[in-house]
Motif scaffolding. Structure first.
Motif, PDB file in Angstrom:
ATOM      1  N   VAL A  86       0.866  -1.169   0.000  1.00 14.77           N
ATOM      2  CA  VAL A  86       0.000   0.000   0.000  1.00 14.77           C
ATOM      3  C   VAL A  86       0.905   1.222   0.000  1.00 14.77           C
ATOM      4  O   VAL A  86       1.920   1.247   0.707  1.00 14.77           O
ATOM      5  CB  VAL A  86      -0.904   0.010   1.257  1.00 14.77           C
ATOM      6  CG1 VAL A  86      -1.693   1.303   1.348  1.00 14.77           C
ATOM      7  CG2 VAL A  86      -1.834  -1.187   1.252  1.00 14.77           C
ATOM      8  N   GLU A 145      -3.165   0.209  -3.692  1.00 15.40           N
ATOM      9  CA  GLU A 145      -3.402  -0.817  -2.676  1.00 15.40           C
ATOM     10  C   GLU A 145      -2.498  -2.022  -2.933  1.00 15.40           C
ATOM     11  O   GLU A 145      -2.039  -2.222  -4.055  1.00 15.40           O
ATOM     12  CB  GLU A 145      -4.865  -1.281  -2.726  1.00 15.40           C
ATOM     13  CG  GLU A 145      -5.877  -0.198  -2.409  1.00 15.40           C
ATOM     14  CD  GLU A 145      -5.821   0.250  -0.964  1.00 15.40           C
ATOM     15  OE1 GLU A 145      -5.547  -0.588  -0.082  1.00 15.40           O
ATOM     16  OE2 GLU A 145      -6.045   1.448  -0.722  1.00 15.40           O
ATOM     17  N   TYR A 146      -2.303  -2.842  -1.925  1.00 19.04           N
ATOM     18  CA  TYR A 146      -1.561  -4.086  -2.087  1.00 19.04           C
ATOM     19  C   TYR A 146      -2.258  -4.937  -3.139  1.00 19.04           C
ATOM     20  O   TYR A 146      -3.466  -5.121  -3.112  1.00 19.04           O
ATOM     21  CB  TYR A 146      -1.494  -4.844  -0.755  1.00 19.04           C
ATOM     22  CG  TYR A 146      -0.922  -6.231  -0.907  1.00 19.04           C
ATOM     23  CD1 TYR A 146       0.442  -6.426  -1.010  1.00 19.04           C
ATOM     24  CD2 TYR A 146      -1.760  -7.338  -0.988  1.00 19.04           C
ATOM     25  CE1 TYR A 146       0.971  -7.689  -1.174  1.00 19.04           C
ATOM     26  CE2 TYR A 146      -1.241  -8.610  -1.150  1.00 19.04           C
ATOM     27  CZ  TYR A 146       0.120  -8.781  -1.241  1.00 19.04           C
ATOM     28  OH  TYR A 146       0.647 -10.031  -1.418  1.00 19.04           O
ATOM     29  N   GLU A 148      -2.802  -4.293  -6.246  1.00 22.37           N
ATOM     30  CA  GLU A 148      -3.449  -3.532  -7.317  1.00 22.37           C
ATOM     31  C   GLU A 148      -2.591  -3.589  -8.589  1.00 22.37           C
ATOM     32  O   GLU A 148      -1.378  -3.398  -8.533  1.00 22.37           O
ATOM     33  CB  GLU A 148      -3.622  -2.076  -6.889  1.00 22.37           C
ATOM     34  CG  GLU A 148      -4.298  -1.208  -7.925  1.00 22.37           C
ATOM     35  CD  GLU A 148      -4.530   0.212  -7.442  1.00 22.37           C
ATOM     36  OE1 GLU A 148      -4.679   1.096  -8.295  1.00 22.37           O
ATOM     37  OE2 GLU A 148      -4.552   0.449  -6.220  1.00 22.37           O
TER      38      GLU A 148
END
Length: 154
Positions: A86, A145-146, A148
């Motif tokens: 993130v 985001e993680y 993404e």
């Protein structure tokens, strides 16, 4: 190209997109001499229109606004590069510098393709494979985001 329509100046679109990324705004629309340029953050696509609204692809350095359905498709693409954390994605090493990559650029495995800043630490994101960048799915200074999807390398 229609000779009756003025050409779209991509520098103006980029400048408007940069204004959008550097602010808390979600949409900017400018109209001048019959030419209307509208830039909207995801999930709505960037639209550039004269008269009627027309969807247009984002310029490389502009925010790559993508519809929610398309994001799901990119996450399954075999060449997708996902965010490992993130943070905030940056397409260049510093403001005003040339971007690490552009659509159509050839990259080699391990080459830095962008930076994700997390907790005031700049994390270089390396290309997981060699290939050609076919899509950049995030804009400069865009929160990510993680997991993404960030870009596609084919």
């Amino acid at each position: 190209m229609n000779p009756n329509k003025p050409p779209i100046d991509t520098a103006i679109v980029k400048e408007i997109a940069d204004l959008l990324s550097g602010s808390d705004l979600t949409e900017i629309e400018v109209e001048h001499e019959g030419l209307r340029i509208r830039v909207v953050r995801a999930p709505a696509p960037i639209t550039i229109a004269q008269g009627a609204a027309l969807a247009a692809p984002a310029v490389a350095a502009a925010p790559a606004a993508v519809a929610a359905e398309a994001v799901a498709d990119f996450s399954k693409h075999p060449g997708v590069v996902n965010s490992p954390m993130v943070g905030t994605a940056y397409l260049a090493a510093e403001p005003g510098a040339a971007p690490f990559i552009e659509v159509g650029a050839s990259v080699r495995e391990g080459q830095t393709v962008l930076i994700v800043e997390a907790m005031k630490t700049m994390n270089a994101i390396p290309a997981p494979r060699s290939g050609t960048v076919t899509r950049i799915l995030v804009g400069n200074a865009q929160p990510v985001e993680y997991g993404e999807p960030l870009l596609i390398i084919e």
